[in-house]
Design an enzyme around this catalytic site. Structure first.
Site, mmCIF file in Angstrom:
data_model
loop_
_atom_site.group_PDB
_atom_site.id
_atom_site.type_symbol
_atom_site.label_atom_id
_atom_site.label_comp_id
_atom_site.label_asym_id
_atom_site.label_seq_id
_atom_site.Cartn_x
_atom_site.Cartn_y
_atom_site.Cartn_z
ATOM 1 C CB SER A 84 -1.249 5.827 -5.225
ATOM 2 O OG SER A 84 0.010 4.893 -5.288
ATOM 3 C CE1 TYR B 34 -2.845 3.557 -0.369
ATOM 4 C CE2 TYR B 34 -1.598 3.178 -1.456
ATOM 5 C CZ TYR B 34 -2.108 4.528 -1.223
ATOM 6 O OH TYR B 34 -1.963 5.082 -1.345
ATOM 7 C CE LYS C 94 -5.061 5.530 -2.243
ATOM 8 N NZ LYS C 94 -5.710 6.761 -2.326
#
Length: 269
Positions: free
Chosen positions: A138, A151, A155
């Site tokens: 992402s 998150y 990532k």
């Protein structure tokens, strides 16, 4: 990497992006193996691929939050030429809003499982001097934002891991790529959260992600961003000047987006 006849394992195939990936690799003549938690989604997807290609892919149910699942999945999948590590859990929101168990689950699925699978599949590929490891990440792996610390951690970690692994695997004839989608409409975490974007913030489709992933494997491209130019430039700024990028995000309404993502994802947890 020649995909025709290659055996491609796609994790997270039950999601919208995973389904697009499975269809795209099958269309290139690959022998796909599909895995996810929901067999009620995997089986119809396998039927769609069979209708289009005449070859029905294998389907393997697996929950990658289980510590033993990555190794067991690879054993069941057999010799894999391409690993597409696409499975991920949404993890937006303040860290204080997560239990320790939820933190562990996000780390297991988003970071540990791809690393373990890359180790095991990569060793076999290196012995054959043929294969490719691709990680669907992402833009949150290039630019941090508020209400996404967990998150972002998974990532950012995946990006560093993949770049270093690419160097390690180069001498063994094994490629490594990472794909960085921005906001994806119609499917995926952003679409499922039902967040409205400010005017001028563009999106891409699951098909765009799938095409970029296939291209990355075929051409052994280290990194591919799947986002409009403005978001790609924002990701560059996030890496070069994170404090400035955070200020720009705030002025552009980024807080409303991340708040909406967190609320939408929490409602589904």
């Amino acid at each position: 990497m020649e995909l025709r006849g290659a055996r491609v394992l796609v994790t997270g195939a039950t999601g919208g992006i995973g389904q697009a990936l499975a269809l795209a690799f099958a269309a290139r003549g690959a022998e796909t193996v599909l895995t996810g938690r929901r067999t009620e989604v995997l089986d119809p997807l396998a039927d769609r691929i069979a209708d289009r290609t005449g070859r029905r892919p294998a389907t393997l149910a697996a929950d990658l939050a289980d510590r033993d699942a990555p190794a067991a999945l690879l054993d069941r999948a057999g010799e894999v030429d391409v690993l597409v590590a696409n499975a991920a859990l949404p993890a937006s929101g303040l860290l204080s809003g997560y239990t320790i168990g939820e933190i562990d689950r996000a780390l297991e699925v988003n970071l540990r499982a791809p690393i373990v699978m890359a180790k095991l599949a990569g060793e076999r590929m290196a012995a054959r001097r043929r294969g490719h490891l691709v990680f669907v990440s992402s833009l949150a792996g290039k630019a941090a934002s508020g209400r996404a610390s967990l998150y972002n951690a998974t990532k950012f970690g995946m990006r560093g891991f993949a770049l270093a692994l690419r160097e390690d695997m180069r001498e063994h004839g094994v490629g490594v790529s990472t794909v960085f989608p921005g906001f994806i409409r119609d499917a995926g975490m952003f679409a499922e959260a039902g967040v409205s974007l400010p005017r001028g913030v563009g999106t891409r489709t699951p098909g765009d992600v799938a095409r970029a992933t296939v291209r990355a494997v075929e051409r052994n491209i280290a990194e591919v961003d799947v986002a409009p130019l403005g978001l790609r430039l924002g990701a560059l700024l996030g890496g070069a000047a994170p404090a400035l990028a955070a200020a720009v995000q705030r002025r552009a309404g980024g807080d409303a987006i991340t708040r909406g993502l967190a609320e939408g994802q929490r409602a589904k947890r």
